[in-house]
Design a protein around this motif. Sequence first.
Motif, PDB file in Angstrom:
ATOM      1  N   LEU A  50      11.689   1.772   2.381  1.00 21.97           N
ATOM      2  CA  LEU A  50      12.059   2.419   3.521  1.00 21.97           C
ATOM      3  C   LEU A  50      11.431   1.598   4.816  1.00 21.97           C
ATOM      4  N   ASN A  51      10.573   0.833   4.609  1.00 18.27           N
ATOM      5  CA  ASN A  51       9.996  -0.059   5.746  1.00 18.27           C
ATOM      6  C   ASN A  51      10.025  -1.599   5.332  1.00 18.27           C
ATOM      7  N   PHE A  52       9.573  -2.561   6.359  1.00 17.21           N
ATOM      8  CA  PHE A  52       9.921  -3.794   5.899  1.00 17.21           C
ATOM      9  C   PHE A  52       8.636  -4.504   5.204  1.00 17.21           C
ATOM     10  N   CYS A  53       7.469  -3.721   4.921  1.00 16.49           N
ATOM     11  CA  CYS A  53       6.562  -4.343   4.391  1.00 16.49           C
ATOM     12  C   CYS A  53       6.638  -5.165   3.319  1.00 16.49           C
ATOM     13  N   ASN A  54       6.146  -6.346   2.810  1.00 17.72           N
ATOM     14  CA  ASN A  54       6.084  -7.128   1.566  1.00 17.72           C
ATOM     15  C   ASN A  54       5.577  -6.684   0.589  1.00 17.72           C
ATOM     16  N   VAL A  55       5.642  -7.332  -0.535  1.00 17.44           N
ATOM     17  CA  VAL A  55       4.960  -6.881  -1.956  1.00 17.44           C
ATOM     18  C   VAL A  55       4.272  -7.975  -2.010  1.00 17.44           C
ATOM     19  N   ALA A  56       3.165  -8.027  -2.931  1.00 14.49           N
ATOM     20  CA  ALA A  56       2.555  -9.013  -3.134  1.00 14.49           C
ATOM     21  C   ALA A  56       2.010  -8.981  -4.653  1.00 14.49           C
ATOM     22  N   ILE A  57       1.925 -10.168  -5.224  1.00  9.81           N
ATOM     23  CA  ILE A  57       1.490 -10.165  -6.668  1.00  9.81           C
ATOM     24  C   ILE A  57       0.401 -11.320  -6.672  1.00  9.81           C
ATOM     25  N   ASN A  58      -0.575 -11.003  -7.673  1.00  4.66           N
ATOM     26  CA  ASN A  58      -1.615 -12.017  -7.750  1.00  4.66           C
ATOM     27  C   ASN A  58      -1.681 -12.555  -9.122  1.00  4.66           C
ATOM     28  N   SER A  59      -2.841 -13.606  -9.502  1.00  6.20           N
ATOM     29  CA  SER A  59      -2.571 -14.320 -10.680  1.00  6.20           C
ATOM     30  C   SER A  59      -2.843 -13.547 -11.800  1.00  6.20           C
ATOM     31  N   SER A  60      -3.387 -12.356 -11.671  1.00  4.13           N
ATOM     32  CA  SER A  60      -3.586 -11.671 -12.766  1.00  4.13           C
ATOM     33  C   SER A  60      -2.495 -10.599 -13.407  1.00  4.13           C
ATOM     34  N   ARG A  61      -1.319 -10.900 -12.332  1.00  4.59           N
ATOM     35  CA  ARG A  61      -0.164 -10.075 -12.440  1.00  4.59           C
ATOM     36  C   ARG A  61      -0.098  -8.675 -12.021  1.00  4.59           C
ATOM     37  N   LEU A  62      -0.890  -8.478 -11.058  1.00  6.95           N
ATOM     38  CA  LEU A  62      -1.078  -7.131 -10.543  1.00  6.95           C
ATOM     39  C   LEU A  62       0.030  -7.183  -9.437  1.00  6.95           C
ATOM     40  N   LEU A  63       0.799  -6.036  -9.112  1.00  9.88           N
ATOM     41  CA  LEU A  63       1.959  -6.036  -8.112  1.00  9.88           C
ATOM     42  C   LEU A  63       1.548  -4.899  -7.325  1.00  9.88           C
ATOM     43  N   LEU A  64       1.376  -5.425  -5.909  1.00 10.44           N
ATOM     44  CA  LEU A  64       0.912  -4.293  -4.992  1.00 10.44           C
ATOM     45  C   LEU A  64       2.040  -4.023  -4.001  1.00 10.44           C
TER      46      LEU A  64
ATOM     47  N   ASP B 120      -8.965  10.300  17.666  1.00 11.00           N
ATOM     48  CA  ASP B 120      -7.438   9.805  17.991  1.00 11.00           C
ATOM     49  C   ASP B 120      -6.759   9.408  16.798  1.00 11.00           C
ATOM     50  N   LEU B 121      -7.400   8.806  15.802  1.00 11.98           N
ATOM     51  CA  LEU B 121      -6.710   8.606  14.620  1.00 11.98           C
ATOM     52  C   LEU B 121      -6.248   9.759  13.865  1.00 11.98           C
ATOM     53  N   SER B 122      -7.328  10.666  13.579  1.00 11.04           N
ATOM     54  CA  SER B 122      -6.990  11.695  12.854  1.00 11.04           C
ATOM     55  C   SER B 122      -5.837  12.624  13.529  1.00 11.04           C
ATOM     56  N   LYS B 123      -5.777  12.452  14.894  1.00  8.21           N
ATOM     57  CA  LYS B 123      -4.601  13.207  15.476  1.00  8.21           C
ATOM     58  C   LYS B 123      -3.188  12.717  15.333  1.00  8.21           C
ATOM     59  N   ARG B 124      -3.390  11.279  15.223  1.00  9.32           N
ATOM     60  CA  ARG B 124      -2.136  10.736  14.986  1.00  9.32           C
ATOM     61  C   ARG B 124      -1.465  10.749  13.754  1.00  9.32           C
ATOM     62  N   ASP B 125      -0.474   9.870  13.543  1.00 10.18           N
ATOM     63  CA  ASP B 125      -0.164   9.952  11.882  1.00 10.18           C
ATOM     64  C   ASP B 125      -1.046   9.062  11.043  1.00 10.18           C
ATOM     65  N   LYS B 126      -2.427   9.442  11.240  1.00  9.57           N
ATOM     66  CA  LYS B 126      -3.277   8.627  10.314  1.00  9.57           C
ATOM     67  C   LYS B 126      -3.104   7.006  10.474  1.00  9.57           C
ATOM     68  N   PHE B 127      -2.929   6.077   9.544  1.00  9.47           N
ATOM     69  CA  PHE B 127      -2.744   4.751   9.708  1.00  9.47           C
ATOM     70  C   PHE B 127      -1.280   4.420  10.015  1.00  9.47           C
ATOM     71  N   GLY B 128      -0.424   5.285   9.654  1.00  6.49           N
ATOM     72  CA  GLY B 128       0.881   5.000   9.801  1.00  6.49           C
ATOM     73  C   GLY B 128       1.240   4.210   8.571  1.00  6.49           C
ATOM     74  N   ILE B 129       2.577   3.597   8.577  1.00  8.64           N
ATOM     75  CA  ILE B 129       3.211   2.822   7.418  1.00  8.64           C
ATOM     76  C   ILE B 129       2.505   1.619   7.078  1.00  8.64           C
ATOM     77  N   MET B 130       2.765   1.146   6.168  1.00 11.41           N
ATOM     78  CA  MET B 130       2.176  -0.414   5.689  1.00 11.41           C
ATOM     79  C   MET B 130       3.039  -1.192   6.503  1.00 11.41           C
ATOM     80  N   MET B 131       2.411  -2.249   6.740  1.00  7.96           N
ATOM     81  CA  MET B 131       3.454  -3.313   7.682  1.00  7.96           C
ATOM     82  C   MET B 131       3.026  -4.649   6.954  1.00  7.96           C
ATOM     83  N   LYS B 132       2.012  -5.168   6.585  1.00  4.77           N
ATOM     84  CA  LYS B 132       2.048  -6.318   5.636  1.00  4.77           C
ATOM     85  C   LYS B 132       0.631  -5.927   4.531  1.00  4.77           C
ATOM     86  N   SER B 133       1.184  -6.947   3.328  1.00  2.00           N
ATOM     87  CA  SER B 133      -0.224  -6.872   2.469  1.00  2.00           C
ATOM     88  C   SER B 133      -0.485  -8.186   1.945  1.00  2.00           C
TER      89      SER B 133
END
Length: 393
Positions: free
Chosen positions: A99-113, A163-176
Motif C-alpha cells: 500500500l506504500n512505497f517502503c522497501n523490504v530488506a533482508i539480512n545475512s541471517s535471511r531475516l526479511l523485514l 503532538d505525536l500522540s494527537k497525530r497518526d502516531k508515526f504514520g506509515i513506514m517510508m524506508k527500512s
Amino acid sequence: MEPLLLCSLRGHGAPVVCSSFSSIGLFSGDSKGYVYWWDVKSKRPQKKWKAHDETIVSIQLFDNNTVLLTHGRDSSIKFWDLKASNLELSVTELPVNSLNFCNVAINSSRLLLTASTVDSDKFDIYSITSSHPLQFSRICHQVDPWQLYQKALKTLPIPLDDDLSKRDKFGIMMKSIWINDQVFYIAYESGHILGFYIESDDTSQVSHTKKVGVTTTTSSSLINRGPKINLFHISDQLCPSPILSIAYDVKRNVLVAGSSGKSVLTLDVPESFSSLIEDSSKAISIKHAGLSHMVIIGDITIITFWNGITKGFVSASMDEIWKFDKILPTIDKNDETQSNRLKVTSMTFQVATPRESQITRSSKELIRMKRDTLDKNLLAIGYENGIISVYEV
C-alpha cells in the motif's frame, strides 16, 4: 573530484526505479515491472524478464548472489534462483503489503523485514527456513512501533510527545535498513527514525501441575516464545518531514537520513541496545529540498534531489564538493517554464574489490584488469527516461 562517466546502459522502456550491484553484475528494475541483469563491461543485459505486473519497489541479492529478491507494487515479493536455466520456472512468491512505497530488506541471517500485511505503520519479520525450495516462517507479526515506544517510556525520563500522540502516531513506514543481523532502523512518514534490536528466540521452561485423586504430579515443557523486539533508538530531528532516504556508513557506524525538507541527519548507532536513547544530533541544512536517494562510498555521501541534481558531500562535515545533472535538449530555448533536467529515479553503488599484487601480471592481464569494473568504486544512477549512467567515483 566529480565522478567520471564510464558508460550508459540503455534498454529499459520505463523509469529505472531500483537497482543493486553485485559481483555478478548490476540488477535494475523499472516502473513497468521489468528486471534487467546487466554486464557492465559489455554494456548489455545478460538477461531481462517481466518480474511484476506493476512498479518494482525493492531489488536485493542474497545467499552469495544466488538468489534475487524483487518486491513489486502488485503485492508480492518474488525470489529468483539465478542458477536456474529458466528463471520464470524457479520463482518463489510471498504475498506482502504494497500500500506504500517502503522497501523490504533482508539480512545475512535471511531475516526479511517488511511492512505488515495489514497495517503500513507496523512491520512483520520472516525467516527463510530452507533453500530448496525456499520456505518462510513469519516470526514477528504486526509489530507496533507505537506500543514499543510507550513501553520504553515507562522506564525512562523521556516525556511523551503530545503532538505525536494527537497525530497518526508515526504514520506509515517510508524506508527500512538492516545495520547487522540483529539491528535495523525504520524511517517514518512523521519524520521519526526508530532503531530496533531483535533478540534471539527465547525458549523458556514452564512447569505444569496435575492432580489425580490424592496424587499430584509435576511436569515441565519448553515454550518457544519467539524473538523479542526492543526499541533502543529514536530521533525526531527531521519532523514533520517524511523520510525519503537512509544509508548506513559502515566506516563511522552512523546512519544518515534525508527528508522532503532541506536537512540531512547523521545518527551515531549506539553500542548498547538495552535501553532507549533519544538522539540529540542536530540536522544539517543544505540548499536543496527533497533528498530522494542517498549512498555512501568511502568518505563521500552522495545525494540526489527531486530537481534532478546529484551532489557529493564530505561525510564527516557534509560540505559540498561537487554536483552534476543530466540535461535534455529543449525545443524552445526561450520557454523558461520548460524543464529539461532529467529526474533521478534510482541510485546504487559498488565498492572496489581489492586486487592481488600486479608485479607478476602479464601485460595482457594488466590491460584486462584496467578494463574490469570490480576494482572500481562505481555509482549507477537511473533516470526517468530508462537510461542508467555508470560512474567511477
